[in-house]
Design an enzyme around this catalytic site. Structure first.
Site, PDB file in Angstrom:
ATOM      1  N   LYS A  78      -4.418  -5.819  -9.509  1.00  0.00           N
ATOM      2  CA  LYS A  78      -3.992  -5.792  -8.103  1.00  0.00           C
ATOM      3  C   LYS A  78      -5.228  -5.705  -7.202  1.00  0.00           C
ATOM      4  O   LYS A  78      -6.182  -4.971  -7.524  1.00  0.00           O
ATOM      5  CB  LYS A  78      -3.071  -4.581  -7.890  1.00  0.00           C
ATOM      6  CG  LYS A  78      -2.454  -4.496  -6.492  1.00  0.00           C
ATOM      7  CD  LYS A  78      -1.507  -3.292  -6.371  1.00  0.00           C
ATOM      8  CE  LYS A  78      -0.841  -3.240  -5.003  1.00  0.00           C
ATOM      9  NZ  LYS A  78       0.120  -2.129  -4.869  1.00  0.00           N
ATOM     10  N   SER A 158       4.791  -3.401  -3.047  1.00  0.00           N
ATOM     11  CA  SER A 158       3.669  -4.211  -2.641  1.00  0.00           C
ATOM     12  C   SER A 158       2.979  -4.934  -3.788  1.00  0.00           C
ATOM     13  O   SER A 158       2.221  -5.868  -3.550  1.00  0.00           O
ATOM     14  CB  SER A 158       2.628  -3.333  -1.926  1.00  0.00           C
ATOM     15  OG  SER A 158       2.129  -2.345  -2.805  1.00  0.00           O
ATOM     16  N   SER A 182       6.089   0.798  -5.130  1.00  0.00           N
ATOM     17  CA  SER A 182       5.446  -0.516  -5.250  1.00  0.00           C
ATOM     18  C   SER A 182       5.143  -0.994  -6.655  1.00  0.00           C
ATOM     19  O   SER A 182       4.704  -2.129  -6.825  1.00  0.00           O
ATOM     20  CB  SER A 182       4.147  -0.542  -4.446  1.00  0.00           C
ATOM     21  OG  SER A 182       4.441  -0.708  -3.093  1.00  0.00           O
TER      22      SER A 182
END
Ligand code: GLN
Length: 492
Positions: A78, A158, A182
């Protein structure tokens, strides 16, 4: 033979150790998949040269019979994790071009375990969002579509890029972070497994901060065991993060598949929202039946303050974000827009560098921390947060773990909620509670809804009881036997 990109992480690991396959060919297969899936927009940066060099180094270690827990395993990272010399932007314009000169502890732990980095994945800007639509590089598209439809769905957020990379078989696993859901929500939306560990299991050092008292790193993978293997490598005490727990990391994978006979599983009656589809209720009932069949005892419990979790979260998280994001002033990182004097430069830089959702959070956070409103909002929210934790403590005197749906809906259409922040925030109703209380939670894919979209079940355990959480999750995973996968419409 199974395609290399279809292997589980555990199976790939076994084949690498047995020298049936090389890290280089495994990595090349994933790099080809990444290159062929650019229409999903899951990656913000691809690092093929780095990946191949890391894979070759893994092969050299494997040839000598050496190698770490994840030796030769290609992973996606990420974009919230700082990676040395590789652009790390939290998908915000304000960090455009930022190449850290250091490596986050979690990613360093993965490289020390032998993992291979494929690239950085897209996310909502600064990890604020539930749909991956606020990334400065544009939205990520969920590999899943409704049956008979070509319309784009969001992958959740997210960590939508990480979840998409794993679901579309572009990586064997991915790192993610969870401040309010998330990891678990995008896992539920993409038919993958997502784990948020106990607060403090993974070091936050080198992860771009959103809300420091809630942020936790964790893995997204395709099986419970794969997620457990990744978490074992990611976690551990780090003196560079004062909230990192000074504890040895258990072998989480060893807990997968252990019996849950006699465990008490709590079903919190408050985990329902208005308009929740019947399919989610009925999946929950099915999950309860699976746990019973595996020998667990089901106990109805009450977590009466659940309804206050979302408003509490949306005071505390923006408050901490407004303070954490004060450092982006155009002086040290990313973009600078020269304005009228120093104040003008700050203002113009922040106006240009932050997207609308991030600006909204900064405004809310600054307001709830301001002198006149601090007691009414921030202090009150801190007190409610404590009481929510007390609710869980009380429930865990009666039960060993909790079972809930992960999200109140399946993946929704791109654009459906982007103009309605409250509708977007409601996605987090079942996940923010574990963050407020610091507890570990996992989402596993459990079934498809009537439109053919994956739905997730969540297991929440007491602090530091990840092994029990993995045991329950793998029992449910076995019963669910979820083997659906999205049709590959994006390749080419
Ligand atoms: N969707 C939540 C938010 O927007 C959670 C984000 C997260 O866990 N990083 O704040």
């Amino acid at each position: 033979m199974t395609a290399l990109t279809d292997l589980t992480l555990a199976a790939a690991k076994a084949k690498l150790t047995a020298k049936d396959i090389s890290a280089k060919e495994l990595t090349q297969a994933h790099l080809a998949a990444v290159a062929g899936a650019r229409s999903l927009n899951a990656f913000t940066t691809e690092t093929p040269d780095k990946a191949l060099a890391m894979a070759e180094a893994s092969d050299a270690r494997l040839a000598k019979g050496e190698g770490g827990l994840l030796e030769g395993v290609p992973l996606a990272i990420k974009d919230l994790f700082c990676t040395r010399d590789v652009e790390s932007t939290a998908c915000s314009n304000i960090l455009k071009g930022f190449k850290p000169r250091y490596e986050s502890t979690v990613t360093q732990n993965l490289w020390d375990a032998g993992a291979v980095m494929l690239g950085k994945t897209s996310m909502d800007e600064f990890a604020m969002g539930s749909s991956n639509e606020t990334a400065c590089g544009g939205p990520v598209t969920n590999p899943w579509r409704r049956q008979g439809s070509n319309s784009a769905l969001v992958p959740g957020g997210s960590s939508g890029g990480s979840a998409t990379a794993v679901a579309a078989r572009l990586a064997l696993g991915a790192t993610a972070t969870d401040t309010g859901g998330s990891i678990r929500q995008p896992a539920a939306f993409t038919g993958t497994v997502g784990v948020k560990p106990t607060y403090g299991r993974c070091s936050r050092w080198g992860i771009v901060a959103f809300a420091s008292s809630l942020d936790q790193a964790g893995p997204i993978a395709r099986t419970v065991e794969d997620a457990a293997l990744m978490l074992t490598a990611m976690a551990g005490h780090d003196p560079k993060d004062s909230t990192s727990l000074p504890l040895a990391t258990p072998d989480f994978a060893a807990a997968c598949g252990t019996s849950i006979k006699g465990l008490k599983i709590g079903v919190p009656r408050e985990y329902r929202v208005d308009g929740m589809p019947d399919e989610i209720e009925s999946l929950w009932r099915t999950g309860i039946a699976w746990a019973k069949d595996a020998g667990a005892e089901i106990v109805e419990v009450s977590l009466p303050l659940t309804k206050y979790a979302l408003p509490t979260y949306y005071i505390i998280a923006p408050a901490e974000a407004s303070s954490n994001l004060a450092r982006y002033d155009g002086m040290r990182f990313g973009v600078r827009v020269d304005g009228d004097g120093l104040t003008g430069t700050y203002e113009d830089t922040r106006a240009a560098g932050f997207g609308p959702e991030v600006q909204r959070r900064i405004l809310i956070g600054t307001y709830v921390l301001s002198a006149g409103y601090y007691d009414a909002y921030y202090l009150k929210a801190q007190k409610v947060r404590r009481k929510i934790r007390d609710d869980f403590d009380q429930a865990f005197t009666q039960v060993d773990a909790l079972l809930t749906p992960t999200t109140p809906t399946a993946a929704f259409a791109a654009g459906e909620k982007s103009d309605d922040p409250l509708a977007m925030y409601l996605n987090d109703s079942f996940t923010v509670t574990a963050n407020l209380a610091g507890l570990p939670g996992i989402s596993i894919p459990a079934a498809l809804d009537g439109d053919g979209l994956p739905l997730g079940l969540q297991v929440i355990a007491p602090a530091l009881a990840e092994e029990r959480m993995f045991a329950v999750a793998s029992a449910l995973e076995k019963a669910a036997a979820f083997d659906a996968r999205p049709d590959v419409w994006w390749a080419g």
